[in-house]
Scaffold this motif. Sequence first.
Motif, mmCIF file in Angstrom:
data_model
loop_
_atom_site.group_PDB
_atom_site.id
_atom_site.type_symbol
_atom_site.label_atom_id
_atom_site.label_comp_id
_atom_site.label_asym_id
_atom_site.label_seq_id
_atom_site.Cartn_x
_atom_site.Cartn_y
_atom_site.Cartn_z
ATOM 1 N N ARG A 113 0.848 -1.190 0.000
ATOM 2 C CA ARG A 113 0.000 0.000 0.000
ATOM 3 C C ARG A 113 0.885 1.242 0.000
ATOM 4 O O ARG A 113 1.867 1.308 0.741
ATOM 5 N N SER A 114 0.508 2.217 -0.798
ATOM 6 C CA SER A 114 1.314 3.429 -0.909
ATOM 7 C C SER A 114 0.940 4.440 0.176
ATOM 8 O O SER A 114 -0.024 4.261 0.915
ATOM 9 N N ALA A 115 1.724 5.519 0.254
ATOM 10 C CA ALA A 115 1.444 6.630 1.166
ATOM 11 C C ALA A 115 1.050 7.839 0.334
ATOM 12 O O ALA A 115 1.687 8.141 -0.673
ATOM 13 N N ASN A 116 0.022 8.544 0.778
ATOM 14 C CA ASN A 116 -0.462 9.715 0.043
ATOM 15 C C ASN A 116 0.186 11.012 0.497
ATOM 16 O O ASN A 116 -0.329 12.094 0.234
ATOM 17 N N GLY A 117 1.314 10.907 1.178
ATOM 18 C CA GLY A 117 2.040 12.092 1.621
ATOM 19 C C GLY A 117 3.353 11.705 2.243
ATOM 20 O O GLY A 117 3.604 10.537 2.556
ATOM 21 N N GLY A 118 4.237 12.692 2.427
ATOM 22 C CA GLY A 118 5.565 12.421 2.938
ATOM 23 C C GLY A 118 6.476 11.950 1.824
ATOM 24 O O GLY A 118 6.043 11.695 0.699
ATOM 25 N N LYS A 119 7.761 11.844 2.122
ATOM 26 C CA LYS A 119 8.756 11.440 1.127
ATOM 27 C C LYS A 119 9.039 9.941 1.250
ATOM 28 O O LYS A 119 9.445 9.463 2.307
ATOM 29 N N VAL A 120 8.800 9.227 0.164
ATOM 30 C CA VAL A 120 9.029 7.776 0.125
ATOM 31 C C VAL A 120 10.112 7.470 -0.903
ATOM 32 O O VAL A 120 10.043 7.964 -2.038
ATOM 33 N N ALA A 121 11.104 6.679 -0.503
ATOM 34 C CA ALA A 121 12.212 6.357 -1.405
ATOM 35 C C ALA A 121 11.755 5.471 -2.555
ATOM 36 O O ALA A 121 12.138 5.668 -3.707
ATOM 37 N N THR A 122 10.924 4.487 -2.246
ATOM 38 C CA THR A 122 10.417 3.580 -3.275
ATOM 39 C C THR A 122 9.162 2.873 -2.766
ATOM 40 O O THR A 122 9.001 2.680 -1.556
ATOM 41 N N HIS A 123 8.293 2.507 -3.692
ATOM 42 C CA HIS A 123 7.080 1.756 -3.359
ATOM 43 C C HIS A 123 7.128 0.429 -4.095
ATOM 44 O O HIS A 123 7.374 0.386 -5.298
#
Length: 293
Positions: A113-123
């Motif tokens: 599941r992805s995140a709809n905010g914040g900084k994510v390095a990879t999904h």
Amino acid sequence: MRKFLALAATAAFLAGAGTAAQAADKLALVVSTLNNPFFVSLKDGAEAQAKKMGFDLIVLDSQNDPAKELSNVEDVLNKGIKVLLINPTDSDAVKAAVRTANRADVPVITLDRSANGGKVATHIASDNVAGGKMAGDEIIKLLGGKGKVAELQGVPGTSAARDRGKGFHEAIDADKGIELVASQPADFDRTKGLNVMENILQANPDIHAVFAQNDEMALGALKAIEGSGKKIFIVGFDGTDDGIKAVEAGTLAGTVAQQPDQIGALGIDAAAKILKGEKVPALTSVPLKLITK
């Protein structure tokens, strides 16, 4: 002199051993729930790969509670982790946890599941839109392009529920002979799948097929349908052991199989690359396949 040298050698060895013991980088995996076979497999895949690569992996269960998820993230950040792997309880609610890690300069990897905010390095996830479309196409095929269909949705707000639904609707909306008569959430839960399916059957006793956005809900729906004595096709999603067994037994018409253990393992691989300073793609899609009898 020999005694001194021996003591010095022993001290050097112990110092070296201490350095080696401390050399294992700490990673954390915060899982939405471990009360679901899919996420247990994801955890197992991550743990096996972490052990293989020499990482110290901390695993915490959020029990489908965004508040506990945030608490878990704060907990592992205080333990000096190098990378946070997180399987969100909710794509919107997880923003607070991701931003907490961002402020601590700890890279974040989202799984399934992805995140709809914040900084994510990879999904890292399956292509849920493609999987939903696979399920829809299979139902159209089973019904010969004509019939009434119901949909059991996952946890509202999760990317998995949104994307699986999107793909499913792309398939059935393109076929004018298919009528979607009910679409209700059952939170990816087997018991809720049973209860919601019973309610749908009371309101729509003449449905011909059901798409459940995971195998747990599909198996719950199966119990409700068996109790009604009706012949209704059910297609699930995830390819869990129980789901595949039901397909082999002919009680489920099919399941779109994910590879949760591979999602977990690829998360650890991505963490290793990040720690080496290597670039990782924004998205890694894990292959899916439709399993039928």
